[in-house]
Design a protein around this motif. Structure first.
Motif, PDB file in Angstrom:
ATOM      1  N   THR A  26       0.831  -1.205   0.000  1.00  0.00           N
ATOM      2  CA  THR A  26       0.000   0.000   0.000  1.00  0.00           C
ATOM      3  C   THR A  26       0.866   1.255   0.000  1.00  0.00           C
ATOM      4  N   VAL A  27       1.908   1.265   0.842  1.00  0.00           N
ATOM      5  CA  VAL A  27       2.832   2.409   0.880  1.00  0.00           C
ATOM      6  C   VAL A  27       3.459   2.613  -0.494  1.00  0.00           C
ATOM      7  N   GLU A  28       3.923   1.537  -1.097  1.00  0.00           N
ATOM      8  CA  GLU A  28       4.550   1.630  -2.415  1.00  0.00           C
ATOM      9  C   GLU A  28       3.559   2.182  -3.447  1.00  0.00           C
ATOM     10  N   PHE A  29       2.330   1.695  -3.430  1.00  0.00           N
ATOM     11  CA  PHE A  29       1.317   2.181  -4.368  1.00  0.00           C
ATOM     12  C   PHE A  29       1.070   3.673  -4.190  1.00  0.00           C
ATOM     13  N   LEU A  30       0.878   4.108  -2.950  1.00  0.00           N
ATOM     14  CA  LEU A  30       0.575   5.521  -2.698  1.00  0.00           C
ATOM     15  C   LEU A  30       1.764   6.421  -3.033  1.00  0.00           C
ATOM     16  N   LYS A  31       2.974   5.969  -2.698  1.00  0.00           N
ATOM     17  CA  LYS A  31       4.160   6.777  -2.997  1.00  0.00           C
ATOM     18  C   LYS A  31       4.407   6.902  -4.498  1.00  0.00           C
ATOM     19  N   ASN A  32       3.974   5.930  -5.274  1.00  0.00           N
ATOM     20  CA  ASN A  32       4.182   5.955  -6.727  1.00  0.00           C
ATOM     21  C   ASN A  32       3.005   6.559  -7.484  1.00  0.00           C
ATOM     22  N   SER A  33       1.972   6.974  -6.773  1.00  0.00           N
ATOM     23  CA  SER A  33       0.787   7.541  -7.416  1.00  0.00           C
ATOM     24  C   SER A  33       0.845   9.061  -7.388  1.00  0.00           C
ATOM     25  N   SER A  34       0.687   9.673  -8.524  1.00  0.00           N
ATOM     26  CA  SER A  34       0.707  11.141  -8.580  1.00  0.00           C
ATOM     27  C   SER A  34      -0.480  11.742  -7.831  1.00  0.00           C
ATOM     28  N   ASN A  35      -1.534  10.981  -7.626  1.00  0.00           N
ATOM     29  CA  ASN A  35      -2.701  11.479  -6.885  1.00  0.00           C
ATOM     30  C   ASN A  35      -2.392  11.729  -5.406  1.00  0.00           C
ATOM     31  N   TYR A  36      -1.318  11.119  -4.908  1.00  0.00           N
ATOM     32  CA  TYR A  36      -0.998  11.215  -3.484  1.00  0.00           C
ATOM     33  C   TYR A  36       0.348  11.884  -3.223  1.00  0.00           C
ATOM     34  N   GLU A  37       0.890  12.602  -4.200  1.00  0.00           N
ATOM     35  CA  GLU A  37       2.207  13.194  -4.009  1.00  0.00           C
ATOM     36  C   GLU A  37       2.196  14.312  -2.979  1.00  0.00           C
ATOM     37  N   ASN A  38       1.055  14.923  -2.719  1.00  0.00           N
ATOM     38  CA  ASN A  38       0.958  15.997  -1.725  1.00  0.00           C
ATOM     39  C   ASN A  38       0.288  15.534  -0.441  1.00  0.00           C
ATOM     40  N   ARG A  49       9.687  -0.248  13.937  1.00  0.00           N
ATOM     41  CA  ARG A  49      10.879  -0.386  13.092  1.00  0.00           C
ATOM     42  C   ARG A  49      10.687   0.400  11.801  1.00  0.00           C
ATOM     43  N   ASN A  50      11.761   0.989  11.309  1.00  0.00           N
ATOM     44  CA  ASN A  50      11.689   1.675  10.030  1.00  0.00           C
ATOM     45  C   ASN A  50      11.692   0.630   8.918  1.00  0.00           C
ATOM     46  N   ILE A  51      11.063   0.951   7.810  1.00  0.00           N
ATOM     47  CA  ILE A  51      10.943  -0.022   6.736  1.00  0.00           C
ATOM     48  C   ILE A  51      11.637   0.488   5.476  1.00  0.00           C
ATOM     49  N   SER A  52      12.023  -0.452   4.636  1.00  0.00           N
ATOM     50  CA  SER A  52      12.662  -0.141   3.369  1.00  0.00           C
ATOM     51  C   SER A  52      11.854  -0.820   2.266  1.00  0.00           C
ATOM     52  N   ILE A  53      11.494  -0.029   1.251  1.00  0.00           N
ATOM     53  CA  ILE A  53      10.766  -0.559   0.109  1.00  0.00           C
ATOM     54  C   ILE A  53      11.527  -0.113  -1.134  1.00  0.00           C
TER      55      ILE A  53
END
Length: 104
Positions: A26-38, A49-53
């Motif tokens: 879900t994080v990857e999808f939202l970060k790669n979607s221009s609809n959610y860049e802001n 824990r911090n995560i790496s994708i």
């Protein structure tokens, strides 16, 4: 962001279970979607824990420590936190169900 004399923060989406398979997808999808860049993503995990994708690192917060009621401008919550099916072997079925209800 300023709106008149007021400070308005960016909209936020809270994602519980951000460290799991569904959460990281879900994080990857939202970060790669221009609809959610802001939109700011608030990522919650059970252990903080911090995560790496794909070599991008994301800060997370512990699920039980994050004060959702202190956060403004929440656009939505994506609830993906639950004990995985493998955890049923460590508990009785009733305890497994109870713990998942507590998480929710």
């Amino acid at each position: 962001m300023l709106c008149g004399n007021e400070f308005v923060s960016k909209p936020k989406i809270i994602i519980t279970g951000a460290g799991g398979w569904l959460g990281t997808s879900t994080v990857e999808f939202l970060k790669n979607s221009s609809n959610y860049e802001n939109v700011d993503l608030i990522l919650l995990t059970s252990d903080g824990r911090n995560i790496s994708i794909h070599n991008r690192f994301y800060q997370t917060y512990k699920f039980n420590d994050y004060m959702v009621n202190k956060t403004d401008n929440i656009l939505g919550i994506v609830h993906l936190a639950f004990l995985t099916k493998g955890k049923i072997l460590e508990n009785t079925h009733n305890l497994y169900v109870l713990r998942n209800r507590e998480i929710t």
